[in-house]
Design a protein around this motif. Structure first.
Motif, short mmCIF file in Angstrom:
data_model
loop_
_atom_site.label_atom_id
_atom_site.label_comp_id
_atom_site.label_asym_id
_atom_site.label_seq_id
_atom_site.Cartn_x
_atom_site.Cartn_y
_atom_site.Cartn_z
N UNK A 94 0.85 -1.20 0.00
CA UNK A 94 0.00 0.00 0.00
C UNK A 94 0.88 1.25 0.00
N UNK A 95 0.49 2.22 -0.81
CA UNK A 95 1.20 3.49 -0.82
C UNK A 95 0.67 4.35 0.33
N UNK A 96 1.42 4.39 1.43
CA UNK A 96 0.95 5.12 2.61
C UNK A 96 1.41 6.57 2.63
N UNK A 97 2.26 6.92 1.67
CA UNK A 97 2.82 8.27 1.68
C UNK A 97 1.90 9.32 1.07
N UNK A 98 1.23 8.91 -0.01
CA UNK A 98 0.43 9.90 -0.73
C UNK A 98 -1.01 9.43 -0.87
N UNK A 99 -1.83 9.68 0.15
CA UNK A 99 -3.23 9.25 0.03
C UNK A 99 -3.95 10.06 -1.05
N UNK A 100 -4.98 9.44 -1.57
CA UNK A 100 -5.86 10.14 -2.50
C UNK A 100 -6.86 10.92 -1.63
N UNK A 101 -7.07 12.19 -1.95
CA UNK A 101 -7.97 12.99 -1.11
C UNK A 101 -9.32 13.17 -1.82
N UNK A 102 -10.36 12.76 -1.13
CA UNK A 102 -11.72 12.88 -1.68
C UNK A 102 -12.62 13.48 -0.59
N UNK A 103 -13.88 13.73 -0.95
CA UNK A 103 -14.79 14.24 0.09
C UNK A 103 -15.65 13.11 0.64
N UNK A 104 -16.15 13.31 1.85
CA UNK A 104 -17.02 12.33 2.49
C UNK A 104 -18.17 11.98 1.56
N UNK A 105 -18.49 10.69 1.50
CA UNK A 105 -19.59 10.26 0.63
C UNK A 105 -19.12 9.80 -0.74
N UNK A 106 -17.80 9.89 -1.01
CA UNK A 106 -17.29 9.47 -2.31
C UNK A 106 -17.37 7.95 -2.47
N UNK A 107 -17.47 7.53 -3.72
CA UNK A 107 -17.59 6.10 -4.02
C UNK A 107 -16.34 5.59 -4.74
N UNK A 108 -16.30 4.27 -4.98
CA UNK A 108 -15.21 3.69 -5.76
C UNK A 108 -15.13 4.35 -7.13
N UNK A 109 -16.29 4.67 -7.71
CA UNK A 109 -16.30 5.36 -9.01
C UNK A 109 -15.56 6.69 -8.92
N UNK A 110 -15.74 7.41 -7.81
CA UNK A 110 -15.03 8.69 -7.62
C UNK A 110 -13.53 8.46 -7.48
N UNK A 111 -13.16 7.37 -6.79
CA UNK A 111 -11.74 7.04 -6.64
C UNK A 111 -11.13 6.82 -8.03
N UNK A 112 -11.83 6.03 -8.86
CA UNK A 112 -11.35 5.77 -10.22
C UNK A 112 -11.23 7.06 -11.02
N UNK A 113 -12.26 7.90 -10.89
CA UNK A 113 -12.27 9.15 -11.66
C UNK A 113 -11.08 10.01 -11.28
N UNK A 114 -10.72 9.98 -10.00
CA UNK A 114 -9.60 10.81 -9.54
C UNK A 114 -8.26 10.24 -10.04
N UNK A 115 -8.18 8.92 -10.14
CA UNK A 115 -6.92 8.32 -10.62
C UNK A 115 -6.79 8.45 -12.13
N UNK A 116 -7.84 8.06 -12.82
CA UNK A 116 -7.74 7.95 -14.29
C UNK A 116 -8.48 9.06 -15.01
N UNK A 117 -9.10 9.97 -14.22
CA UNK A 117 -9.96 11.01 -14.77
C UNK A 117 -11.28 10.43 -15.27
N UNK A 118 -11.37 9.12 -15.43
CA UNK A 118 -12.65 8.49 -15.77
C UNK A 118 -12.59 7.07 -15.26
#
Ligand SMILES: Nc1nc2c(ncn2[C@@H]2O[C@H](COP(=O)(O)OP(=O)(O)O)[C@@H](O)[C@H]2O)c(=O)[nH]1
Ligand SMILES: [Mg+2]
Length: 363
Positions: free
Chosen positions: A301-325
């Motif tokens: 696990x990459x513990x140094x650089x977490x992905x920052x999202x807002x409360x209520x975000x879903x796996x789809x939001x995680x993907x969108x943040x990584x790949x833009x879609x």
């Protein structure tokens, strides 16, 4: 009649009309008309001045703005909160000079913008004040910065922000409007409406040209809240009131202000570095951010650089943040408090929690 004349005529009529049980209906319609005309005026001025519904240039996970009158200490505060090394040169947005700084806190990159001071009447003015307020309207969090000797300035800041459609520290009214092109207009209330009769609601909708579709009202709304719903362009933004220059007063004075001022605030001294840690923590918590740690399928696990999202975000939001879609992912493996056993296979709609560990799979 010119738009501005129509607006003035309605404002004048509202001033003349006393508010009581028999005029409520009339006032409701006037407010709806006024909101509609102001939106029209906004649009016509917007085209001249480059529009006000712009996206802020974002240099971080989220944006916080400092709003206050001149000389309350906004620039000093920006310098204290943000890392001088990461600071970039100021830039102009239309004619508003934004001075950005970056606050890194718990892995989140929080962009803080210092704006020119605003003065009374800023929201109505066609000059810079309105554009400064428009920047604030697009932020994720607003700091209302006031001078310790003039705590009532916060009323002015709230009023100006309210006028440009920003709703501070409140939730959108629980009302949904579904417009259609034909058919009847169904209005349902799931609770008792004590502040706004059905007949007024129907006519206010009519003012906005909503004559077909369905409206569901789930809370006892006021006229103003209902106008906000039909106007549809309000932004609901959290804010923190900050009393600066506390180094100049004693605790008794502050206790007195706390009693008098009808809201919570954080007293700080930007200049003397007082309570800034508390302010940072409050900024972070009011932004409702969560940290997601990514784990590649065959690695640690990459513990140094977490992905920052807002409360209520879903796996789809995680993907969108990584790949833009969502890039064809179908499921993820999650460990943490959002799942019952770890790791657990979840779908794209799964809501993640702070500090969950996520592996995107199924691509
Ligand atoms: N005593 C005191 N003075 C402050 C504090 N913060 C800012 N100032 C002073 O207030 C003046 C205006 O500050 P500035 O940051 O330029 O205000 P701005 O116009 O809101 O950006 C400057 O002289 C600052 O040194 C504070 O916490 N305590
Ligand atoms: Mg300044």
């Amino acid at each position: 009649m010119e738009l501005s004349e129509k607006i003035r005529a309605i404002e004048e009529e509202m001033r003349r009309t006393q508010i009581h049980k028999h005029t409520e209906h009339h006032i409701g319609l006037l407010k709806a008309k006024l909101a509609r005309l102001r939106a029209e005026q906004e649009r016509s001025q917007g085209s001249k001045h480059g529009g006000i519904g712009f996206e802020l240039k974002k240099g971080g996970d989220c944006t916080v703005v400092l709003i206050g009158l001149p000389s309350v200490g906004k620039s000093t505060l920006l310098n204290r909160l943000t890392n001088a090394r990461s600071k970039v040169a100021s830039y102009a947005f239309t004619t508003v000079t934004l001075v950005p700084g970056l606050l890194e806190y718990k892995g989140a990159k929080i962009q803080i913008l210092d704006l020119p001071g605003i003065v009374p009447g800023a929201a109505r003015g066609t000059g810079k004040g309105k554009r400064v307020l428009s920047v604030a309207r697009n932020a994720d969090l607003i700091l209302l910065v006031v001078d310790v000797f003039q705590p009532d300035q916060v009323g002015l800041l709230r009023k100006e922000l309210h006028e440009i459609g920003a709703r501070i520290n409140s939730c959108p009214p629980n009302v949904t409007i579904e417009k259609r092109n034909q058919g009847s207009l169904g209005i349902t209330a799931t609770c008792n409406l004590s502040k706004l009769p059905m007949s007024t609601i129907r006519e206010m909708l009519n003012v906005y040209g909503i004559n077909h579709g369905s409206v569901v009202i789930r809370e006892d709304v006021t006229i103003d809240e209902f106008v906000d719903v039909v106007a549809g362009n309000r932004r609901y933004i959290p804010a923190i009131t900050v009393l600066n220059k506390m180094d100049l007063v004693n605790p008794e004075y502050l206790a007195e202000v706390r009693k008098r001022l009808d809201e919570d605030f954080i007293a700080i001294s930007a200049d003397q570095n007082m309570n800034l840690d508390q302010l940072k923590e409050t900024i972070y918590s009011r932004l409702n951010l969560i940290r997601i740690y990514l784990k590649p399928r065959n690695g640690p696990t990459d513990l140094d650089a977490p992905l920052i999202l807002t409360t209520g975000s879903t796996i789809a939001d995680v993907c969108a943040k990584i790949y833009r879609r969502a890039a064809g992912s179908r499921y993820a493996l999650v460990s943490g408090t959002s799942v019952r056993f770890s790791p657990q296979r979840v779908g794209m709609g799964h809501v993640v929690h702070d500090q969950d560990i996520v592996t995107i799979a199924g691509q």
